[in-house]
Design a protein around this motif. Structure first.
Motif, PDB file in Angstrom:
ATOM      1  N   SER A 173       0.869  -1.233   0.242  1.00 14.82           N
ATOM      2  CA  SER A 173      -0.012  -0.039  -0.114  1.00 14.82           C
ATOM      3  C   SER A 173       0.857   1.277  -0.037  1.00 14.82           C
ATOM      4  O   SER A 173       0.564   2.412  -0.436  1.00 14.82           O
ATOM      5  CB  SER A 173      -0.890   0.028   1.094  1.00 14.82           C
ATOM      6  N   ALA A 174       2.149   1.246   0.603  1.00  9.91           N
ATOM      7  CA  ALA A 174       3.110   2.359   0.770  1.00  9.91           C
ATOM      8  C   ALA A 174       3.855   2.402  -0.719  1.00  9.91           C
ATOM      9  O   ALA A 174       4.285   3.496  -1.067  1.00  9.91           O
ATOM     10  CB  ALA A 174       4.013   2.002   1.927  1.00  9.91           C
ATOM     11  N   ARG A 175       3.884   1.231  -1.404  1.00 16.11           N
ATOM     12  CA  ARG A 175       4.975   1.504  -2.759  1.00 16.11           C
ATOM     13  C   ARG A 175       4.128   0.926  -3.753  1.00 16.11           C
ATOM     14  O   ARG A 175       3.934  -0.437  -3.646  1.00 16.11           O
ATOM     15  CB  ARG A 175       6.055   0.810  -2.379  1.00 16.11           C
ATOM     16  N   ALA A 176       3.567   1.470  -4.658  1.00 12.21           N
ATOM     17  CA  ALA A 176       3.043   0.906  -5.830  1.00 12.21           C
ATOM     18  C   ALA A 176       3.663   0.027  -6.671  1.00 12.21           C
ATOM     19  O   ALA A 176       4.986   0.104  -6.728  1.00 12.21           O
ATOM     20  CB  ALA A 176       2.450   1.872  -6.883  1.00 12.21           C
ATOM     21  N   GLY A 177       3.167  -1.229  -6.833  1.00 12.74           N
ATOM     22  CA  GLY A 177       4.045  -2.231  -7.693  1.00 12.74           C
ATOM     23  C   GLY A 177       4.802  -3.209  -6.971  1.00 12.74           C
ATOM     24  O   GLY A 177       5.384  -4.336  -7.485  1.00 12.74           O
ATOM     25  N   LEU A 178       4.644  -2.863  -5.594  1.00 13.16           N
ATOM     26  CA  LEU A 178       5.518  -4.125  -4.881  1.00 13.16           C
ATOM     27  C   LEU A 178       4.532  -5.269  -4.331  1.00 13.16           C
ATOM     28  O   LEU A 178       3.293  -5.091  -3.938  1.00 13.16           O
ATOM     29  CB  LEU A 178       5.906  -3.097  -3.674  1.00 13.16           C
ATOM     30  N   ARG A 179       4.894  -6.289  -4.748  1.00 15.19           N
ATOM     31  CA  ARG A 179       4.159  -7.820  -4.482  1.00 15.19           C
ATOM     32  C   ARG A 179       4.837  -8.295  -3.235  1.00 15.19           C
ATOM     33  O   ARG A 179       5.950  -8.228  -3.244  1.00 15.19           O
ATOM     34  CB  ARG A 179       4.142  -8.734  -5.503  1.00 15.19           C
ATOM     35  N   VAL A 180       3.756  -8.757  -2.276  1.00  9.64           N
ATOM     36  CA  VAL A 180       4.593  -9.156  -1.202  1.00  9.64           C
ATOM     37  C   VAL A 180       4.111 -10.608  -0.932  1.00  9.64           C
ATOM     38  O   VAL A 180       3.021 -11.002  -1.173  1.00  9.64           O
ATOM     39  CB  VAL A 180       3.931  -8.390   0.202  1.00  9.64           C
ATOM     40  N   THR A 181       4.893 -11.403  -0.074  1.00 12.22           N
ATOM     41  CA  THR A 181       4.468 -12.738   0.431  1.00 12.22           C
ATOM     42  C   THR A 181       4.860 -12.884   1.810  1.00 12.22           C
ATOM     43  O   THR A 181       6.101 -12.515   1.943  1.00 12.22           O
ATOM     44  CB  THR A 181       5.312 -13.765  -0.405  1.00 12.22           C
ATOM     45  N   GLY A 182       4.234 -13.199   2.555  1.00  9.00           N
ATOM     46  CA  GLY A 182       4.298 -13.313   4.064  1.00  9.00           C
ATOM     47  C   GLY A 182       4.687 -14.813   4.303  1.00  9.00           C
ATOM     48  O   GLY A 182       3.743 -15.995   3.916  1.00  9.00           O
ATOM     49  N   VAL A 183       5.513 -15.209   5.206  1.00 13.40           N
ATOM     50  CA  VAL A 183       5.828 -16.570   5.918  1.00 13.40           C
ATOM     51  C   VAL A 183       5.800 -16.604   7.302  1.00 13.40           C
ATOM     52  O   VAL A 183       6.451 -15.375   7.793  1.00 13.40           O
ATOM     53  CB  VAL A 183       7.105 -17.091   5.305  1.00 13.40           C
ATOM     54  N   ASP A 184       5.301 -17.314   7.871  1.00  9.76           N
ATOM     55  CA  ASP A 184       5.152 -17.449   9.535  1.00  9.76           C
ATOM     56  C   ASP A 184       4.943 -18.917   9.869  1.00  9.76           C
ATOM     57  O   ASP A 184       4.290 -19.728   9.119  1.00  9.76           O
ATOM     58  CB  ASP A 184       4.338 -16.757  10.168  1.00  9.76           C
TER      59      ASP A 184
END
Length: 267
Positions: free
Chosen positions: A55-66
């Motif tokens: 949401s803070a940087r357009a075009g950035l895709r995120v994947t979360g791991v826990d």
């Protein structure tokens, strides 16, 4: 050691909520190359910080791991289709998959130096050439703000410290990463009061003081004797270090952070 599955439901509220998450996310992004497109957030917890990256940087895709099932369920609700339950020491991703890898408040929880080495190795492995690994260091020291609470707790038995900045830098060097910057941010809403510290002690926050043990009771009594039981002392200030995977010879790689130590302020 806290049970993070049990802790999940109250995790955000007990650790500064959205203000702290905003400060952490911005400090991390200050160290991530502008050209980064795929970011892996390792030990993403409830996803309260992770969801702020795209949401803070357009075009950035995120994947979360826990690894904690309860944490991943909450994070998956915030980031549908982008959260995986996995061990950070054996990431389920191919080599050179991400432009950035982030581990905030993770290294200090490792059981030994070999776990830290394995985790940093995995982060280096999944980074593309030119990619950046960002991690918190010296977490326990960040909570020592010179207060009367810290004076009481200074006499408690100490656990081995797994995230000393110099040691983390050495592990990064072992796996071909080079220093790429540093930043700090404030843990908004995490300033301890004596009463809150006693509650944390009772639920196992301090690993060398087992809840209900005679020694824990001694420290609880000392904390209870402090003035202003509900007044929070100053917030902690957390420290980030960034390390870059050098581009392959003859290849500029992704957009890169300037070599050396860049400094950023407190959020």
């Amino acid at each position: 050691m806290l049970d993070y599955d049990e802790e999940a439901g109250r995790y955000d509220a007990s650790r500064g909520g959205e203000p702290r998450a905003a400060a952490a996310a911005q400090a991390v992004l200050d160290l991530i190359p502008l050209g980064a497109r795929d970011l892996l957030d390792i030990a993403c917890g409830t996803g309260i910080v992770t969801r702020r990256f795209p949401s803070a940087r357009a075009g950035l895709r995120v994947t979360g791991v826990d690894l904690a099932a309860s944490m991943t369920r909450i994070a998956a609700a915030r980031l549908p289709g982008a959260v995986v339950r996995a061990d950070s020491r054996q990431l389920p991703f191919g080599d050179a998959r991400f432009d950035a890898a982030v581990s905030v408040w993770l290294l200090h929880l490792q059981s030994g130096p070999e776990d830290v080495r394995a985790l940093v190795k995995e982060c280096a492995r999944v980074l593309r050439p030119g990619g950046v690994y960002v991690t918190t260091v010296d977490k326990a020291a960040s909570h020592n703000v010179g207060s009367d609470i810290d004076a009481v707790l200074s006499a408690r038995p100490r656990s081995p410290v797994r995230d000393v900045a110099a040691d983390v830098a050495a592990r990064a060097t072992e796996h071909g990463l080079v220093p790429a910057g540093q930043a700090v941010f404030r843990g908004h809403g995490q300033g301890r009061s004596p009463r809150r510290t006693i509650a944390d002690l009772r639920r196992g926050w301090f690993g060398t003081l087992s809840p209900g043990s005679p020694l824990a009771d001694v420290f609880a009594a000392r904390l209870a004797a402090l003035p202003d039981q509900d007044r929070p002392r100053p917030d902690p200030v957390f420290h980030l270090r960034a390390f870059r995977k050098p581009p392959a010879p003859g290849n500029g790689g992704t957009a890169a952070i300037t070599d050396g130590w860049a400094c950023h302020g407190i959020g």
